[in-house]
Design an enzyme around this catalytic site. Sequence first.
Site, PDB file in Angstrom:
ATOM      1  N   GLU A  16      28.883  49.880  38.059  1.00  0.00           N
ATOM      2  CA  GLU A  16      29.930  49.209  37.272  1.00  0.00           C
ATOM      3  C   GLU A  16      30.531  50.181  36.250  1.00  0.00           C
ATOM      4  O   GLU A  16      30.000  51.248  35.987  1.00  0.00           O
ATOM      5  CB  GLU A  16      29.367  48.000  36.517  1.00  0.00           C
ATOM      6  CG  GLU A  16      29.305  46.711  37.311  1.00  0.00           C
ATOM      7  CD  GLU A  16      30.662  46.051  37.467  1.00  0.00           C
ATOM      8  OE1 GLU A  16      31.692  46.664  37.092  1.00  0.00           O
ATOM      9  OE2 GLU A  16      30.717  44.925  37.990  1.00  0.00           O
ATOM     10  N   ASN A 101      28.417  42.861  29.698  1.00  0.00           N
ATOM     11  CA  ASN A 101      28.796  43.147  31.074  1.00  0.00           C
ATOM     12  C   ASN A 101      29.880  44.196  31.234  1.00  0.00           C
ATOM     13  O   ASN A 101      29.661  45.181  31.919  1.00  0.00           O
ATOM     14  CB  ASN A 101      29.237  41.864  31.791  1.00  0.00           C
ATOM     15  CG  ASN A 101      29.249  42.038  33.292  1.00  0.00           C
ATOM     16  OD1 ASN A 101      28.307  42.587  33.849  1.00  0.00           O
ATOM     17  ND2 ASN A 101      30.298  41.578  33.954  1.00  0.00           N
ATOM     18  N   GLU A 120      23.179  34.017  35.612  1.00  0.00           N
ATOM     19  CA  GLU A 120      24.416  33.445  36.147  1.00  0.00           C
ATOM     20  C   GLU A 120      24.301  31.943  36.376  1.00  0.00           C
ATOM     21  O   GLU A 120      24.946  31.371  37.258  1.00  0.00           O
ATOM     22  CB  GLU A 120      24.837  34.157  37.448  1.00  0.00           C
ATOM     23  CG  GLU A 120      25.055  35.652  37.263  1.00  0.00           C
ATOM     24  CD  GLU A 120      25.545  36.355  38.519  1.00  0.00           C
ATOM     25  OE1 GLU A 120      25.993  35.655  39.442  1.00  0.00           O
ATOM     26  OE2 GLU A 120      25.455  37.592  38.578  1.00  0.00           O
ATOM     27  N   ASN A 146      34.490  39.693  32.990  1.00  0.00           N
ATOM     28  CA  ASN A 146      34.821  41.054  33.416  1.00  0.00           C
ATOM     29  C   ASN A 146      36.150  41.461  32.807  1.00  0.00           C
ATOM     30  O   ASN A 146      37.098  40.688  32.766  1.00  0.00           O
ATOM     31  CB  ASN A 146      34.864  41.168  34.938  1.00  0.00           C
ATOM     32  CG  ASN A 146      33.558  41.680  35.510  1.00  0.00           C
ATOM     33  OD1 ASN A 146      33.177  42.838  35.288  1.00  0.00           O
ATOM     34  ND2 ASN A 146      32.830  40.812  36.210  1.00  0.00           N
ATOM     35  N   ASP A 192      36.167  41.093  39.916  1.00  0.00           N
ATOM     36  CA  ASP A 192      35.242  41.891  39.114  1.00  0.00           C
ATOM     37  C   ASP A 192      36.054  42.678  38.084  1.00  0.00           C
ATOM     38  O   ASP A 192      37.001  42.162  37.509  1.00  0.00           O
ATOM     39  CB  ASP A 192      34.406  42.777  40.033  1.00  0.00           C
ATOM     40  CG  ASP A 192      33.009  43.045  39.496  1.00  0.00           C
ATOM     41  OD1 ASP A 192      32.883  43.336  38.291  1.00  0.00           O
ATOM     42  OD2 ASP A 192      32.045  42.991  40.270  1.00  0.00           O
TER      43      ASP A 192
END
Length: 284
Positions: A16, A101, A120, A146, A192
């Site tokens: 990520e 995140n 989640e 995100n 995302d």
Amino acid sequence: MGQPELIWDVQAELGEGPVWSARERCVWFVDIKGRKLHRYGVDDGSQRSWATPDQTGFALPAEDGSLVCGVRGGLYRFEPATGAFDLVTPVEQDRPQNRLNDGFVAPDGSLWFGSMDDSEQTVSGALYRYSHGLITRHDDDYGVTNGPVLSPDGRMLFHNDTLERKIYAFDHSDGVLTNRRLFAETPDGYCDGPSMDAEGVLHVGLFNGWGVARFGPDGTRLGTIRFPVQTVTKACFGGDDLKTLFCTTAWLGNADKRADQPTLGGLYRLAVETPGVAPSLFRW
């Protein structure tokens, strides 16, 4: 537009947060679940990795050469020269089920970032801004956050509610958000991480969607950059002309697909025609 090319078969469980550093001519990114910070040098293909103190959602370059990192439980300063992670300020001590995140540095040097329930299962995620030592919550009740990312003129901020497959837009002025509304949806995958090109086209990684979705400034879907793996998590624009997309991927939730997609979790790049917006440096 070029074809995606694997440049580091890093096998990240949850790759990520790729970000281009012109100063170092490298791409920084994280493996959240693998608890790693990675650095890829574009000139020589060099690869370096550091263990992180806990799950880390982002690592973004700062003006002083350090990185601001969103580690579970707080914001940390990372010093590449020593490999040290130091806690700067706790975050969400009232939400121990959460982790940080994704993040983004605005042109004014402030940090925008989101949180999420690590399991989640609950909508306990929120959107924050951190500037001059002050954390402000700007939006709440997300399953998985995100982003965010700003439009090229800074007047709109985009933020994703990943589990709902919805991209929201806000009016933005001097760190203040108003007029939250639905911008677009991604029925073909989970929206995302987002990034922005110089013409205002929003690029969104599609988790389980086999690529990067592209949206015009009015929310119109312009198409998808197809990838050979199904979990593209985020793209960033880099290179001297900002015409290279560097994209992280993941094998999280798809371990049974790794035999057919052996490069799940790798770092990819491809050439694009329109440059991205140059990333800003965080100001402590």
